[in-house]
Write an enzyme that holds these catalytic residues in place. Sequence first.
Site, short mmCIF file in Angstrom:
data_model
loop_
_atom_site.label_atom_id
_atom_site.label_comp_id
_atom_site.label_asym_id
_atom_site.label_seq_id
_atom_site.Cartn_x
_atom_site.Cartn_y
_atom_site.Cartn_z
CG ASP A 107 -0.31 0.14 2.53
OD1 ASP A 107 0.34 1.14 2.67
OD2 ASP A 107 -0.63 -0.74 3.39
CE1 TYR A 108 1.32 7.75 -2.47
CE2 TYR A 108 0.28 8.41 -0.25
CZ TYR A 108 1.16 8.75 -1.55
OH TYR A 108 1.20 9.97 -1.83
#
Length: 249
Positions: A107-108
């Site tokens: 994820d980011y």
Amino acid sequence: MKIRINKFLADLGLASRRKADKLIDEGAVLINQRKAKLGDKIDPEKDELTFAGKKFAAQQKESLEYWLLNKPFKVISAVTDDSGRKTTYDYIKTKTKARVYPVGRLDYESEGLLLMTNDGELAHRLTHPKYEIKKVYKVWANGIFSQTKMARLLSGVRLSEGRTSFDELELIEKEGRDLVLKVAIHEGKKREIRRVCAKVGWEVTKLLRVKLGSLVMTNLTVGNARKLTEEEIIGLKKLVGLYDENSNL
């Protein structure tokens, strides 16, 4: 092995499954020059897919490449991003002309080991639940520690998608409320480690992936990438039943 087009595009970081379905419905996705339909499947080894005006040729016509990236914080695991955020492909595109894609997603806000390749079948198998590929993370968290909480995370907690648990959990370091943990999982639910830790009151402050199956990240600085060795490629293929000692990599 045939897989649904929407999953294939999502695994390669080109579009979410929902967005892929919308594009398929609008006629923007072609399989072997015919308009794809919702629910269609492709064979990554044989079929040619056209998406958003770009062709993705059959795998056997391409030179397959395998890259290991040490993904930085706040970089999206994708080839492009509609919001203009920096993507993992930005760190690879100056090193190769091959169109390589992230395998699974960090994820980011997560960091560390990310495999990028244009080998669609390997990417599919490494992310398929059937093969139970283990992913290992070093996790920094804040919260009150107890062995009871450790046991709960190993036995399982309930998320919106159903019950899940860590395969392995080890306390590496503890100073007050600051914890450093080693976590191993084989599933790939969205923000899984952060959500599971939250169930026992632990807030994840940093998450670093250090291992994917047999692939380990060593001596690679943040934002840098290198090609996998032949031994590393063979190791991954053996895990998912793709290695043929009589064929070329």
